[in-house]
Design an enzyme around this catalytic site. Sequence first.
Site, short mmCIF file in Angstrom:
data_model
loop_
_atom_site.label_atom_id
_atom_site.label_comp_id
_atom_site.label_asym_id
_atom_site.label_seq_id
_atom_site.Cartn_x
_atom_site.Cartn_y
_atom_site.Cartn_z
N THR A 160 -4.20 9.44 -4.08
CA THR A 160 -3.93 9.63 -2.65
C THR A 160 -2.64 10.41 -2.43
OG1 THR A 160 -5.08 7.59 -2.12
CG2 THR A 160 -3.54 8.39 -0.48
N GLU B 230 0.83 -1.21 0.00
CA GLU B 230 0.00 0.00 0.00
C GLU B 230 0.86 1.26 0.00
OE1 GLU B 230 -2.77 1.05 -0.66
OE2 GLU B 230 -3.90 2.05 0.92
#
Length: 311
Positions: free
Chosen positions: A185, A131
């Site tokens: 993000t 991630e």
Amino acid sequence: MSNSDHQTIKVLGPASLSNLGPGFDTLGLCLKGVGDTIEARFSSTPGISITSSAKIPTKPEENTAGCASHLVMTKAGDKRGIHLKIKKGIPIGSGIGGSAASASAGAWATNLLLGKPFKKEELTYAVLEAERLASGGVLHGDNALPSLFGGLILTSPVNPLDYRRVNLSEDLHIAIVLPKQSILTADARTILPSAINRTDAIHNASDLVFMLHALVTGNYEAVAPYMMRDRIVEPARASLVPHYQDIREAGLEAGACAVALTGSGPAMFGISKDFKSTSKILDAMVAAAGEGAKGIITMADMDGVKEIESL
Ligand code: HSE
């Protein structure tokens, strides 16, 4: 025992909500039936190879599923090649944890292919490291851990391996609007304030604990206002979502207990205790979100990543 060299394992990595208002990088919730699907099999090509019809990086070191799969193979000390076929059920840059869903699916599919040598708890490092690729190098577990374990996850930004999983005792219904634009993000983290004042920190800490109490006791009617007045992160990102205020108002007017941005957006969600009002909430939020917006009706999921079918 390892699976045969010809078997294909199919896994669903669930989408997730993160932040939930005041819980930046510390709170995430797994979503039912929405996610990325990965078919994994052993391959004569060494290393991890990836195919996908979506526009995503297919070099394993640039792909969260590939990275997670590689880390699981390394942990197992297995040098065989793996092929991953990734079906993105989560739009890229939508805010509902697409990179984390692929990471958890990649890790779990590889583990199952190997004959399940590891428990989910032993794969946290792999999904968190994977991630990191999507968030500009920062380690945060508020999407990856819910996708792996299911439920509501409390995770520490100081050490995401320090986490707690909480079951929700009452069904939580969720309407999610996906506005047309996408937000990465890593980009949405660069606009966050680098310093905050004491009053804002105290307000947010207080709202977070009261919101958590309302969530874990199933008292969803009490979740607002705590979820809806974040002073630090959501105000900085609201301008990235053109109809942010309209979506909030539309959701509340249609009966949502609370409405908030998920992750770095642009997706926003409304929560409800009963299924019947969820489609009304969704319709109102989608109508407020401008042309091209889409919607999803789902629920909190308590299971996390799972095999859906072996071919
Ligand atoms: N907590 C992360 C953020 C989640 O808000 O940047 C990203 O999906």
